[in-house]
Scaffold this active site. Structure first.
Site, mmCIF file in Angstrom:
data_model
loop_
_atom_site.group_PDB
_atom_site.id
_atom_site.type_symbol
_atom_site.label_atom_id
_atom_site.label_comp_id
_atom_site.label_asym_id
_atom_site.label_seq_id
_atom_site.Cartn_x
_atom_site.Cartn_y
_atom_site.Cartn_z
ATOM 1 N N PHE A 1 -3.417 12.563 -17.807
ATOM 2 C CA PHE A 1 -4.007 13.914 -17.912
ATOM 3 C C PHE A 1 -2.981 14.920 -17.413
ATOM 4 C CE2 PHE A 1 -5.987 17.775 -16.568
ATOM 5 C CZ PHE A 1 -6.847 18.053 -17.608
ATOM 6 N N ASP B 1 4.406 14.637 -12.340
ATOM 7 C CA ASP B 1 3.349 15.647 -12.342
ATOM 8 C C ASP B 1 2.538 15.464 -11.062
ATOM 9 O OD1 ASP B 1 1.106 17.195 -12.596
ATOM 10 O OD2 ASP B 1 0.723 16.695 -14.696
ATOM 11 N N LYS C 1 -2.262 23.806 -8.885
ATOM 12 C CA LYS C 1 -3.475 23.698 -8.088
ATOM 13 C C LYS C 1 -3.301 24.250 -6.661
ATOM 14 C CE LYS C 1 -6.073 20.615 -10.943
ATOM 15 N NZ LYS C 1 -5.537 19.634 -11.868
HETATM 16 C C1 LIG Z 1 -5.218 19.807 -13.302
HETATM 17 C C2 LIG Z 1 -3.999 19.125 -13.774
HETATM 18 C C3 LIG Z 1 -3.156 19.724 -14.724
HETATM 19 C C4 LIG Z 1 -3.493 21.029 -15.401
HETATM 20 O O1 LIG Z 1 -3.632 22.091 -14.529
HETATM 21 P P1 LIG Z 1 -4.400 23.432 -15.017
HETATM 22 O O2 LIG Z 1 -4.143 24.418 -13.911
HETATM 23 O O3 LIG Z 1 -5.839 23.083 -15.158
HETATM 24 O O4 LIG Z 1 -3.781 23.835 -16.306
HETATM 25 C C5 LIG Z 1 -1.989 19.062 -15.056
HETATM 26 N N1 LIG Z 1 -1.677 17.877 -14.509
HETATM 27 C C6 LIG Z 1 -2.468 17.258 -13.607
HETATM 28 C C7 LIG Z 1 -2.055 15.941 -13.021
HETATM 29 C C8 LIG Z 1 -3.665 17.847 -13.221
HETATM 30 O O5 LIG Z 1 -4.472 17.225 -12.353
#
Ligand SMILES: *Cc1c(COP(=O)(O)O)cnc(C)c1O
Length: 420
Positions: A159, A244, A273
């Protein structure tokens, strides 16, 4: 019309259990906001620390923390203070001009990650998109991959956000259905399988993109030593390792980055985040100059990226993390959380995964779905979120009190002992 949608919104606890204030607020959202979420029937008006208050004055322990965007708790005094001060100075200049707030933020964030440079963006998905562009440019200009042929290796169950390019390499039908045609240039391999990754690398491979722990997939941990093997393979094959850490990073796992817990340094960190402290969206690509240096004026941009308000809040987040207390607290309280949850295995829970203040808890189907358990937790004053049917995800703010953590564990024990 609203009759049907209201039923959907409140079916979990039954309409009777919901007050008029709650019902009206939900009805308004259901009528006029796109239905791309299915929230629990609670309407929050205020929050402080680990606690939120709803329209009826009921208090709940927030054990999702906005998917880790609120790692440092709601309304952290230090973050509010810098935000208030910056609101009175200047909030947006665009990158057409310099702002005094940007330099201190990017310098501090680069130092926190021991990298040279930062590309500031806003949402997590934008950081991922930006890293894809940077990796492709790096492949063509530095590695010498023939134009248009760069490949990026991603993981099954990944994700990384919701843009069309990012969902192009998702294997979750919920994320992809109806959104074709998709962006080419991605190769998917099983998460945690270093041999499969090695076999997928070709002379055209620009990067490997992965979550050190897969958050949305249900807090899925790779086998011990996997990230080190990814590091060894990518270094040997001259492939960028992009971690990520948008959900796993910035204190959640008891370290600044989950990669730290594994003793691994990727080429590129993606952050988001919690970088915005739960105040504003702040994301970043963090890497050395030999990677981020491929960006030249006009080749990438963002109207809001690195804006003064975001930079001021982001700087204070980085300062808090530089002190190390948040990471230590997540580590210590995480041990308490996991010790408590481990006792539930075999008693309505089939498996618990995670590290630090982060847990994925698989619910025994005999006691219900994960959503059933979240509704029972809600009735006990705990906010939590289900994912993929049978998994409940817990990620309370790191500022949570030890006694509140015990409350959470006790409520969870009750929620999984009730049968459907
Ligand atoms: C939440 C998340 C994203 C996307 O972030 P948004 O601010 O919602 O666009 C990307 N990678 C990971 C691992 C995430 O948990």
């Amino acid at each position: 019309m609203t009759g049907t949608t209201m039923h959907q919104a409140t079916d979990a606890v039954g309409t009777d259990a919901v007050s008029a204030a709650t019902r009206d607020a939900i009805e308004q959202v259901e009528a006029h906001a796109a239905h791309n979420y299915h929230p629990l029937p609670v309407v929050v008006t205020e929050a402080e620390g680990a606690w939120v208050t709803d329209v009826d004055g009921r208090r709940y322990l927030d054990c999702l923390a906005a998917y880790s965007a609120v790692n440092f708790g709601h309304g952290h005094p230090r973050l509010l203070a810098v935000a208030h001060a910056q609101l009175d100075r200047v909030t947006l200049t665009s990158r057409a001009f310099h702002s005094a707030a940007l330099g201190p933020f990017v310098e501090a964030l680069a130092a926190l990650a021991s990298k040279d440079m930062v590309l500031p963006m806003n949402t997590g998905a934008e950081a991922v998109e930006s890293a894809i562009k940077v990796a492709r440019r790096w492949a063509y200009e530095v590695k010498g991959v023939p134009a248009g042929e760069a490949e990026i290796i991603v993981m099954e169950g990944n994700f990384h956000g919701r843009t069309t390019t990012i969902v192009s390499f998702s294997d979750d039908p919920d994320a992809t259905t109806g959104y074709a045609p998709f962006t080419p240039g991605f190769v998917r391999v099983p998460f945690g399988d270093a041999a499969a990754l090695e076999a997928a690398i070709t002379p055209r491979t620009a990067a490997v993109l992965l979550e050190p722990i897969q958050g949305e997939a249900g807090i899925k941990m790779p086998p011990a030593g996997y990230l080190q093997r990814v590091r060894d393979i990518t270094s040997r094959e001259r492939v960028l390792f992009i971690a990520d850490e948008i959900q796993s990073g910035l204190g959640r796992t008891g370290a600044t980055f989950q990669c730290d817990n594994e003793g691994v340094v990727p080429d590129v960190y993606l952050l988001g985040k919690a970088l915005g402290g739960g105040v504003v969206p702040v994301s970043a690509v963090v890497a050395d100059a030999d990677v981020l240096g491929v960006l030249t004026p006009g080749s990438h941009g963002s109207t809001f990226g690195g804006n003064p308000l975001a930079a001021a809040v982001g700087l204070e987040v980085v300062r808090m993390l530089s002190e190390g207390a948040m990471q230590a607290r997540a580590r210590e309280l995480g041990e308490r959380l996991h010790a408590g949850l481990a006792e539930l295995v075999g008693h309505g829970v089939t498996e618990v995964r995670g590290v630090g203040l982060w847990a994925g808890i698989d619910i025994d189907p005999a006691v219900g779905t994960a959503r059933d358990v979240c509704v029972r937790l809600l009735e006990r004053g705990i906010l939590a979120k289900d994912t993929h049917g049978q998994t409940v995800r817990l990620a309370p703010p790191i500022v949570i009190e030890e006694s509140d953590l015990d409350l959470l564990i006790a409520a969870f024990r009750e929620a999984v002992s009730a049968s459907r």
